[in-house]
Design an enzyme around this catalytic site. Structure first.
Site, mmCIF file in Angstrom:
data_model
loop_
_atom_site.group_PDB
_atom_site.id
_atom_site.type_symbol
_atom_site.label_atom_id
_atom_site.label_comp_id
_atom_site.label_asym_id
_atom_site.label_seq_id
_atom_site.Cartn_x
_atom_site.Cartn_y
_atom_site.Cartn_z
ATOM 1 N N LYS A 222 41.628 36.234 52.860
ATOM 2 C CA LYS A 222 40.669 37.068 52.131
ATOM 3 C C LYS A 222 41.367 38.007 51.149
ATOM 4 O O LYS A 222 40.979 38.112 49.987
ATOM 5 C CB LYS A 222 39.810 37.875 53.100
ATOM 6 C CG LYS A 222 38.845 38.842 52.401
ATOM 7 C CD LYS A 222 37.930 38.128 51.420
ATOM 8 C CE LYS A 222 37.296 39.050 50.426
ATOM 9 N NZ LYS A 222 36.308 39.990 50.960
ATOM 10 N N CYS A 276 36.453 46.005 46.239
ATOM 11 C CA CYS A 276 37.265 44.869 46.685
ATOM 12 C C CYS A 276 38.554 44.719 45.876
ATOM 13 O O CYS A 276 39.644 44.969 46.373
ATOM 14 C CB CYS A 276 36.437 43.595 46.606
ATOM 15 S SG CYS A 276 34.826 43.771 47.383
ATOM 16 N N LYS A 279 41.422 47.423 45.776
ATOM 17 C CA LYS A 279 42.144 47.800 46.995
ATOM 18 C C LYS A 279 42.641 46.622 47.814
ATOM 19 O O LYS A 279 43.664 46.733 48.491
ATOM 20 C CB LYS A 279 41.275 48.715 47.875
ATOM 21 C CG LYS A 279 39.935 48.116 48.278
ATOM 22 C CD LYS A 279 39.873 47.743 49.715
ATOM 23 C CE LYS A 279 38.510 47.201 50.044
ATOM 24 N NZ LYS A 279 38.421 46.554 51.340
ATOM 25 N N ARG A 414 33.459 45.230 26.683
ATOM 26 C CA ARG A 414 33.115 44.021 27.447
ATOM 27 C C ARG A 414 32.632 42.877 26.562
ATOM 28 O O ARG A 414 32.076 41.891 27.072
ATOM 29 C CB ARG A 414 32.021 44.353 28.477
ATOM 30 C CG ARG A 414 32.412 45.365 29.530
ATOM 31 C CD ARG A 414 33.292 44.769 30.597
ATOM 32 N NE ARG A 414 33.669 45.782 31.585
ATOM 33 C CZ ARG A 414 34.589 45.592 32.533
ATOM 34 N NH1 ARG A 414 35.239 44.454 32.596
ATOM 35 N NH2 ARG A 414 34.909 46.548 33.372
#
Ligand code: SAJ
Length: 435
Positions: A222, A276, A279, A414
């Protein structure tokens, strides 16, 4: 005990407790309830528990089907919510889905929420219970943190009196329910029996591969898949900075590079946020032995953490071009969530940009259609601004014509704003020679 538990899970005769009712825990609780299990959700935030008890969904943003499902399973009496861990006593399965951040300075895992949940659960853990950690954790955490705390507080032994597994979540805002059903899952069993029981459980909700392995492998898989994505994004961001310095357009470069087989250059942009990617790479290397020295992973983090500061530089440069100083300027930041069409602001790159612009003496106003303090009329928010910075690709901003924004300087972090009209957009990743 094992056979009895396996049959009870197969026949949905076990009660499931889900600890942590956030972006991971709430959808998980709802889907198991919809599958026919009796589910109790446990969270320390009274307000959230109260909302769910009313059948209301505390998660905002575009989240297809979630609000309806919360209302339905609460109405059907399949999902209840509480702050009391006593409810775990008669639960045959307990799923832990609490946050696992890292310390901003030391980059070390901050397991306060995880440890607190484990201690509270340990005080009410019953024989035969299957405990599953879905939170993303550093390699060796199941062995060094989860197992010892549960054994100490319960007086029971993992693998003998209760079962322990790690089945890392793969949720993503905007597709929480979809990912839960359609993403393959990795099941890390502390023992083969634990893996077997967890496999039987997830078969009820997952319509994709279920791969059973050991806890350490599941922990590494993961954190690696998110570190992989973070490194890919950092590469794209580095190329964007290079293209700016060479006077080229990274978007054109990416378009043509991705025509080459086995190339999948990710999207450069104004930063990497969320609970997510910022870190999990640090979790991946957190328990690496002394001799191991990670170079690529920290470097990628540094590139991605630098992008919102680079956007600040583009704003300063843009203002200079129209004879304005950032100090005393009024700047609108469009988008405060970390991801498009979500209300999730955890580790948002916009937070870093806003802080930087204010440090430089600018007055900053924020607009975001999903984040409550910043909702409202966009035109109204832009009135009297010297610059507007697009930080999040919300649908509401797509195809906005920069000329209509009616501000002297527009920075697109973006690549979602239309090109054309008299307004020249400063686009992240595009150098000037392309005038
Ligand atoms: N981003 C880019 N360029 C890209 C992709 C994303 O700049 O090409 C930025 C986004 O704007 C955002 C951040 O990165 O700020 C994270 O975006 P994301 O799409 O990775 O969203 P997350 O963090 O919610 O989801 C990730 C996903 N992980 C992977 O795709 C490997 C999701 O599958 C995981 O379930 C999730 O992390 C998680 O919970 O771990």
């Amino acid at each position: 005990m094992f056979e009895e538990r396996l049959a009870a899970i197969r026949d949905k005769r076990v009660k499931i407790a889900v600890i942590g009712l956030g972006y991971v825990g709430l959808p998980v609780a709802c889907i198991f309830a919809r599958a026919g299990f009796q589910v109790v959700g446990i969270d320390r935030v009274e307000e959230k528990v109260h909302q769910i008890r009313q059948g209301l969904c505390p998660i905002g943003g575009k989240e297809p089907g979630l609000a309806e499902l919360v209302a339905q399973v609460v109405r059907d009496g399949r999902l209840s919510a509480t702050t009391r861990y006593e409810e775990c006593r008669d639960a045959g399965v307990v799923i832990i889905a609490v946050e696992t951040p890292v310390d901003e300075e030391t980059r070390r895992p901050k397991y306060e929420a995880l440890r607190a949940a484990l201690v509270s659960l340990g005080n009410h853990l019953s024989r035969g219970t299957l405990v599953i950690v879905e939170s993303t954790i550093a390699p060796l955490t199941m062995e060094r943190v989860v197992r010892p705390i549960l054994e100490e507080t319960s007086g029971l032994r993992a693998g003998k009196d209760f079962y322990l597994a790690h089945c890392p979540e793969r949720v993503q805002p905007g597709r929480l329910l979809y990912n839960l059903e359609h993403m393959p899952r990795v099941i890390g069993g502390m023992t083969p029996e634990a893996g077997r029981l967890a496999l039987e459980l997830y078969r009820h909700i997952v319509r994709a591969d279920l791969d059973v392995t050991d806890c350490l492998t599941a922990e590494i898989v993961k954190t690696t898949e998110n570190a992989y994505r973070d490194v890919q994004i950092a590469f794209a961001n580095e190329i964007a900075l290079l293209c700016e310095s060479l006077g080229a357009d990274v978007w054109r470069v990416r378009e043509l590079v991705n025509k080459c087989p086995q190339r999948d250059m990710h999207l450069p942009g104004a930063g990497v946020g969320g609970h997510c990617l910022p870190k999990d790479p640090w979790l991946l290397i957190a328990n690496a032995p002394e001799g191991f020295q990670a170079r690529l992973i920290p470097a990628a983090r540094a590139v991605n953490d630098g992008m919102p500061l680079h956007v600040a530089d583009l704003v300063v440069e843009g203002l200079r071009r129209v004879g304005k100083e950032v100090r005393g300027s009024r700047i609108a930041v469009l988008g405060y969530a970390y991801l498009e069409n979500s209300d999730d602001t955890r580790n948002s790159p916009s937070e870093v940009l806003v802080r930087k612009l204010r440090e430089l003496g600018a007055e900053v106003v924020i607009h975001d259609p999903y984040v409550p303090p910043y909702q409202g009329d966009l035109r109204e928010r832009l009135r009297g601004c010297d610059a507007a910075v697009l930080m999040v690709a919300h649908d509401e901003y797509r195809h906005l014509n920069p000329a209509e924004l009616d501000v002297p300087v527009v920075v697109d972090g973006r690549r979602v704003l239309e090109e054309g009209g008299h307004q020249r957009v400063i686009r992240l990743g595009r150098g000037d020679r392309q005038g």
